[in-house]
Write a protein that holds these residues in place. Structure first.
Motif, PDB file in Angstrom:
ATOM      1  N   ILE A  10       0.833  -1.202   0.000  1.00  0.00           N
ATOM      2  CA  ILE A  10       0.000   0.000   0.000  1.00  0.00           C
ATOM      3  C   ILE A  10       0.871   1.256   0.000  1.00  0.00           C
ATOM      4  CG2 ILE A  10      -1.658   1.374   1.349  1.00  0.00           C
ATOM      5  CD1 ILE A  10      -2.912  -1.059   0.029  1.00  0.00           C
ATOM      6  N   ARG A  11       0.574   2.134  -0.938  1.00  0.00           N
ATOM      7  CA  ARG A  11       1.210   3.452  -0.988  1.00  0.00           C
ATOM      8  C   ARG A  11       0.112   4.492  -1.139  1.00  0.00           C
ATOM      9  NH1 ARG A  11       2.934   7.257  -4.584  1.00  0.00           N
ATOM     10  NH2 ARG A  11       2.171   6.033  -6.361  1.00  0.00           N
ATOM     11  N   LYS A  12       0.258   5.600  -0.425  1.00  0.00           N
ATOM     12  CA  LYS A  12      -0.706   6.687  -0.530  1.00  0.00           C
ATOM     13  C   LYS A  12       0.042   8.005  -0.616  1.00  0.00           C
ATOM     14  CE  LYS A  12      -4.796   8.621  -0.581  1.00  0.00           C
ATOM     15  NZ  LYS A  12      -5.743   8.403  -1.697  1.00  0.00           N
ATOM     16  N   SER A  13      -0.243   8.739  -1.682  1.00  0.00           N
ATOM     17  CA  SER A  13       0.374  10.044  -1.894  1.00  0.00           C
ATOM     18  C   SER A  13      -0.694  11.077  -2.164  1.00  0.00           C
ATOM     19  CB  SER A  13       1.344   9.988  -3.086  1.00  0.00           C
ATOM     20  OG  SER A  13       2.396   9.086  -2.836  1.00  0.00           O
ATOM     21  N   PHE A  14      -0.384  12.327  -1.836  1.00  0.00           N
ATOM     22  CA  PHE A  14      -1.283  13.447  -2.070  1.00  0.00           C
ATOM     23  C   PHE A  14      -0.528  14.531  -2.825  1.00  0.00           C
ATOM     24  CE2 PHE A  14      -2.771  11.433   1.831  1.00  0.00           C
ATOM     25  CZ  PHE A  14      -4.129  11.306   1.610  1.00  0.00           C
ATOM     26  N   ASP A  15      -1.216  15.155  -3.776  1.00  0.00           N
ATOM     27  CA  ASP A  15      -0.666  16.302  -4.473  1.00  0.00           C
ATOM     28  C   ASP A  15      -0.983  17.548  -3.652  1.00  0.00           C
ATOM     29  OD1 ASP A  15       0.205  18.263  -6.156  1.00  0.00           O
ATOM     30  OD2 ASP A  15      -1.019  17.686  -7.874  1.00  0.00           O
ATOM     31  N   THR A  16       0.035  18.185  -3.114  1.00  0.00           N
ATOM     32  CA  THR A  16      -0.169  19.335  -2.241  1.00  0.00           C
ATOM     33  C   THR A  16      -0.204  20.660  -2.995  1.00  0.00           C
ATOM     34  OG1 THR A  16       2.203  19.684  -1.863  1.00  0.00           O
ATOM     35  CG2 THR A  16       1.055  18.124  -0.410  1.00  0.00           C
ATOM     36  N   GLY A  17       0.033  20.610  -4.311  1.00  0.00           N
ATOM     37  CA  GLY A  17       0.151  21.853  -5.082  1.00  0.00           C
ATOM     38  C   GLY A  17       1.579  22.368  -5.111  1.00  0.00           C
ATOM     39  N   GLN A  18       2.377  21.897  -4.173  1.00  0.00           N
ATOM     40  CA  GLN A  18       3.799  22.245  -4.124  1.00  0.00           C
ATOM     41  C   GLN A  18       4.664  20.998  -4.219  1.00  0.00           C
ATOM     42  OE1 GLN A  18       4.076  24.368  -0.394  1.00  0.00           O
ATOM     43  NE2 GLN A  18       3.463  26.315  -1.332  1.00  0.00           N
ATOM     44  N   GLY A  19       4.066  19.945  -4.728  1.00  0.00           N
ATOM     45  CA  GLY A  19       4.777  18.683  -4.853  1.00  0.00           C
ATOM     46  C   GLY A  19       3.935  17.540  -4.327  1.00  0.00           C
ATOM     47  N   PRO A  60      -6.006   3.558  -1.921  1.00  0.00           N
ATOM     48  CA  PRO A  60      -4.562   3.756  -2.002  1.00  0.00           C
ATOM     49  C   PRO A  60      -4.158   4.281  -3.379  1.00  0.00           C
ATOM     50  CG  PRO A  60      -5.086   1.439  -2.304  1.00  0.00           C
ATOM     51  CD  PRO A  60      -6.388   2.132  -1.993  1.00  0.00           C
ATOM     52  N   SER A  61      -3.012   4.933  -3.430  1.00  0.00           N
ATOM     53  CA  SER A  61      -2.458   5.330  -4.730  1.00  0.00           C
ATOM     54  C   SER A  61      -1.958   4.101  -5.477  1.00  0.00           C
ATOM     55  CB  SER A  61      -1.310   6.325  -4.521  1.00  0.00           C
ATOM     56  OG  SER A  61      -1.758   7.456  -3.812  1.00  0.00           O
TER      57      SER A  61
END
Length: 225
Positions: A10-19, A60-61
């Motif tokens: 499981i991998r989870k990432s979020f786009d913060t607008g700054q990366g 999850p991503s």
């Protein structure tokens, strides 16, 4: 014992607008039927994100979650909603009760949403509120209940659909030590009575030590399981 819930890579990432912010990194976890597992880690370590993915409240991503061999995120949204309602119970730090409804009505709600007859839902709710020691508070609204009583209502609500898995995210985190002990003792008793599998996020390491197993998470990585 049979594996009930399994998370694979499981991998989870979020786009913060700054990366891109990666919250979970290649998490693998297996939980067997009726096991009690504590998840511990610092604030921001990814505990709640992991609970949301295990409970199918978030996707999850990358990676997969299997429940009794079923690949959960391959299901349609409708089938996943039905699975969650029928199979999982949730208890949160902040009880999230509906303030305009009584304790009895709050506990009945998941069963009514599932389509149960009102009389059956009411009987189940009354029985559960009796089990958590609130038979005398059925018609009180959340604002008329103490913090511990509100959490007991939330636990009864989580169990009204007879879930196989109970996910508790800091269920005692907003309570004093004495009330926390009462809530944990209640969860232990309900685990036995209802043959539940229990996954609990907690900052309380003493409570975690009383579970069957403790999983440590740091910076989105599982350190032991």
């Amino acid at each position: 014992m049979d594996v009930l819930l399994e998370a694979r890579h499981i991998r989870k990432s979020f786009d913060t607008g700054q990366g891109t912010l990666t919250v979970l990194r290649d998490v693998n976890l297996s939980i067997v039927t009726q096991e009690r597992v504590a998840v511990v880690g610092a604030s921001g370590s990814g505990k709640t994100t992991l609970m949301h993915i295990l409970g199918t409240l978030d996707r999850p991503s990358d990676g997969q979650c299997f429940f009794d061999g079923v690949d959960l995120f391959s299901l349609s949204a409708a089938h996943l909603d039905a699975f969650r309602n029928a199979t999982l119970g949730f208890v949160f730090q902040f009880h999230q009760l509906l303030p305009e409804f009584s304790a009895l009505e709050n506990v009945m709600m998941p069963a009514l949403i599932h389509g149960e007859k009102r009389s059956c839902a009411q009987q189940s709710a009354e029985d559960l509120l009796g089990q958590v020691g609130l038979h005398h508070r059925l018609h009180h609204k959340p604002g008329q209940l103490s913090g511990g009583e509100q959490q007991r209502v939330a636990i009864a609500r989580a169990l009204v659909q007879k879930p196989q898995l109970l996910i508790a995210d800091e269920p005692t985190g907003n309570l004093d030590s004495a009330t926390s002990e009462e809530i944990y003792a209640l969860l232990e008793q309900l685990h036995q009575d209802h043959q539940l599998t229990l996954v609990m996020v907690t900052h309380n390491r003493e409570l975690a030590s009383r579970m069957d197993r403790t999983v440590h998470i740091r910076d989105g990585e599982l350190l032991s399981s």
